[in-house]
Motif scaffolding. Structure first.
Motif, PDB file in Angstrom:
ATOM      1  N   ALA A 307       0.812  -1.215   0.000  1.00 32.78           N
ATOM      2  CA  ALA A 307       0.000   0.000   0.000  1.00 32.78           C
ATOM      3  C   ALA A 307       0.846   1.266   0.000  1.00 32.78           C
ATOM      4  O   ALA A 307       0.307   2.373  -0.067  1.00 32.78           O
ATOM      5  CB  ALA A 307      -0.938   0.007   1.206  1.00 32.78           C
ATOM      6  N   GLY A 308       2.168   1.109   0.105  1.00 31.75           N
ATOM      7  CA  GLY A 308       3.056   2.255   0.050  1.00 31.75           C
ATOM      8  C   GLY A 308       3.427   2.871   1.371  1.00 31.75           C
ATOM      9  O   GLY A 308       4.040   3.943   1.414  1.00 31.75           O
ATOM     10  N   VAL A 309       3.094   2.222   2.486  1.00 31.18           N
ATOM     11  CA  VAL A 309       3.449   2.754   3.807  1.00 31.18           C
ATOM     12  C   VAL A 309       4.936   2.503   4.070  1.00 31.18           C
ATOM     13  O   VAL A 309       5.432   1.400   3.845  1.00 31.18           O
ATOM     14  CB  VAL A 309       2.616   2.088   4.923  1.00 31.18           C
ATOM     15  N   ASN A 310       5.630   3.501   4.553  1.00 34.63           N
ATOM     16  CA  ASN A 310       7.003   3.308   5.011  1.00 34.63           C
ATOM     17  C   ASN A 310       6.926   2.921   6.481  1.00 34.63           C
ATOM     18  O   ASN A 310       6.998   3.762   7.381  1.00 34.63           O
ATOM     19  CB  ASN A 310       7.832   4.576   4.821  1.00 34.63           C
ATOM     20  N   ILE A 311       6.756   1.636   6.728  1.00 35.12           N
ATOM     21  CA  ILE A 311       6.472   1.150   8.082  1.00 35.12           C
ATOM     22  C   ILE A 311       7.594   1.487   9.069  1.00 35.12           C
ATOM     23  O   ILE A 311       7.326   2.060  10.135  1.00 35.12           O
ATOM     24  CB  ILE A 311       6.181  -0.365   8.062  1.00 35.12           C
ATOM     25  N   PRO A 312       8.865   1.179   8.768  1.00 34.65           N
ATOM     26  CA  PRO A 312       9.910   1.502   9.747  1.00 34.65           C
ATOM     27  C   PRO A 312      10.015   2.982  10.052  1.00 34.65           C
ATOM     28  O   PRO A 312      10.233   3.364  11.202  1.00 34.65           O
ATOM     29  CB  PRO A 312      11.190   0.974   9.065  1.00 34.65           C
ATOM     30  N   LEU A 313       9.858   3.825   9.021  1.00 30.73           N
ATOM     31  CA  LEU A 313       9.950   5.260   9.261  1.00 30.73           C
ATOM     32  C   LEU A 313       8.778   5.749  10.106  1.00 30.73           C
ATOM     33  O   LEU A 313       8.953   6.572  11.020  1.00 30.73           O
ATOM     34  CB  LEU A 313      10.005   6.021   7.939  1.00 30.73           C
ATOM     35  N   CYS A 314       7.579   5.246   9.840  1.00 26.51           N
ATOM     36  CA  CYS A 314       6.423   5.601  10.665  1.00 26.51           C
ATOM     37  C   CYS A 314       6.658   5.223  12.117  1.00 26.51           C
ATOM     38  O   CYS A 314       6.349   6.004  13.040  1.00 26.51           O
ATOM     39  CB  CYS A 314       5.159   4.907  10.141  1.00 26.51           C
TER      40      CYS A 314
END
Length: 399
Positions: A307-314
């Motif tokens: 879905a395009g989420v930058n999980i680690p950065l979030c």
């Protein structure tokens, strides 16, 4: 440089290993090859003789990079470690396919330390049934690999049975002062050592989370120490204080990190921290546990998100909200960094999550990622997100 002996074969390995998962990179995320090559070779020139990579690191670019970086005589100075991508194995023949491809990528005729990558209990059961023991035996016999091991990201109850399931030479586990009871943990470290396995440590700095953002409350504890050390030095010395540890991997992407780690690796003998110093580290651990919201190491195994989420950065920004004590600045930087004003230019917000769950099976820390992303949305986005993102785009456009 200090060295420790690999129990099964007597190899004298540098206590500092160069990890190639977080190499120096350009703005577009690709490896900055000139700079990373210089860093790797500088570390080798100063005594590092263990270099670790894997099939998926840097989206598949790490192994070919390392093959080039170790040209000009550097291959002969080091032991290369890389890993079978166990999650991609569907049949016995796949194992030889990936190993042979890795030999070509690394421009070598053998892998010194070959690991079955990222094992958890169920994944081990799968590759065991597919014949991984036969694969390792034959690859050792024909010289394509020298030593066989595994890296582990599973539950503690599965670690010992994997150790006992094959005649391993070594293993690789996550270990730092926040992870004594996580995954293999201290009990796993001691069990592996009792079986004469060499133990390679990954994530000694928890993906940099123990050094990137140091809360004032933690700094105040470190400042009490009679001998002043950086947070990175405290974390590394704590791991090296364990005599069961053979090598500690560090993903070094800055020249200053290389130099600091090399200095520490020339001084960090086992059992060298005092009782008072160990108590100080324990207090820091307890303080971090009070402050941190999510135990993400930034390993990127959950990426790319469909879905395009930058999980680690979030997750990094979510922790910063509680670690830095400046919520307005953190919310602005969330809009800037995750909103694309800084970096690749695309939006990677937590609110893009569609709850598909693909990340759940990939996370070594077993984080309930979709639920935590909901919390990120609630605390870092809000109705003024687009306004903050627009301000960030305008600000950084002028830099």
């Amino acid at each position: 440089m200090l060295y420790r002996k690999m129990p099964m074969n007597g190899d004298e390995l540098s206590i500092l290993g160069f990890g190639c998962m977080r190499l120096a990179s350009k703005e577009d995320g690709s490896i900055d090859e000139e700079r990373a090559t210089r860093q790797v070779r500088d570390a080798i020139d100063q005594g590092v003789n263990y270099v670790d990579t894997a099939w998926p690191y840097h989206m598949g670019a790490s192994e070919p990079f390392l093959g080039r970086a170790l040209a000009d005589g550097y291959r002969e100075k080091v032991k290369i470690a890389t890993k079978l991508p166990s999650w991609l194995i569907e049949k016995r023949e796949d194992m030889d396919h990936y190993l042979n491809a890795q030999l070509e990528k690394l421009n070598t005729d053998h892998i010194d330390y070959y690991l079955i990558h990222a094992l958890v209990g169920d994944l081990w059961d799968t590759v065991e049934k597919l014949g991984v023991a036969d694969f390792l035996d034959k690859a050792k016999a024909d010289g394509r690999i020298i030593n066989a091991g595994f890296s582990f990201h599973g539950a503690s109850e599965d670690f010992n049975r994997i150790v006992d399931a094959y005649d391993w030479d070594f293993c690789q586990i996550q270990y730092n002062y926040l992870d004594e009871k996580n995954q293999a943990g201290k009990a796993g470290l001691e069990y592996a050592a009792s079986k004469d396995l060499g133990v390679i440590i990954m994530e000694p700095l928890r993906g940099g989370s123990l050094t990137k953002t140091v809360p004032q409350a933690v700094e105040e504890i470190w400042d009490e120490a009679p001998i002043k050390r950086t947070p990175a030095e405290w974390a590394l010395r704590w791991v090296w204080n364990h005599p069961e540890v053979t090598v500690v991997l560090s993903g070094m992407s800055e020249e200053a990190h290389v130099e600091e780690n090399l200095r520490i690796a020339g001084e960090a003998h086992p059992d060298s921290l005092t009782k008072e110093e160990m108590q100080l580290v324990k207090r820091v651990e307890n303080k971090y546990r009070e402050l941190m919201k999510v135990e993400c190491t930034g390993c990127q195994y959950c990426m790319p998100c469909p879905a395009g989420v930058n999980i680690p950065l979030c997750f990094e920004m979510y922790n910063n909200l509680y670690l830095e004590g400046d919520p307005d600045t953190v919310r602005f930087m969330y809009a800037a960094r995750v909103g694309g004003a800084v970096g690749t230019g695309g939006e990677e917000f937590a609110s893009l999550c569609v709850q598909c769950g693909q990340c759940l099976e990939k996370c070594p820390q077993h984080i309930d990622i979709p639920n935590v992303l909901d919390s990120v949305v609630n605390e870092l986005e809000g109705s003024d997100l687009e306004q903050r993102a627009a301000m960030a785009r305008e600000m950084f456009k002028q830099v």
